[in-house]
Design a protein around this motif. Sequence first.
Motif: not given
Length: 109
Positions: A84-109
């Motif tokens: 579960g700890e390893k899964q948390l690390e994977r999901e946290t990394e995926a979430w961070r990538k997603l939020t950065v990508a969405v923020a880039q789009i919202l800020e007018g890429a």
Amino acid sequence: MTGRIELPQGTLDLLILRTLLPGAQHGWAISERVQQVSSEVLSIQQGSLYPALHRLERRGWIKARWGTSDNNRRAKYYELTRTGEKQLERETEAWRKLTVAVAQILEGA
């Protein structure tokens, strides 16, 4: 209108795993902790929480044991497994990538 928002699909597992990182908690405490840490913006409905806990347990990401709560009631406590700890690390990394990508789009890429 409340300041609450619906949990984005796929985030419930991540929130539960993260909430259990410091140590074992029972279901009600998990729900309360998510609500508290999110400044009352996020809320986990009991009808969603327990099926998610059972799913995470079946996947081997958490394990459960019976114990006694602070108010002296019998409660099922959940804790992260090493998997579960390893899964948390994977999901946290995926979430961070997603939020950065969405923020880039919202800020007018």
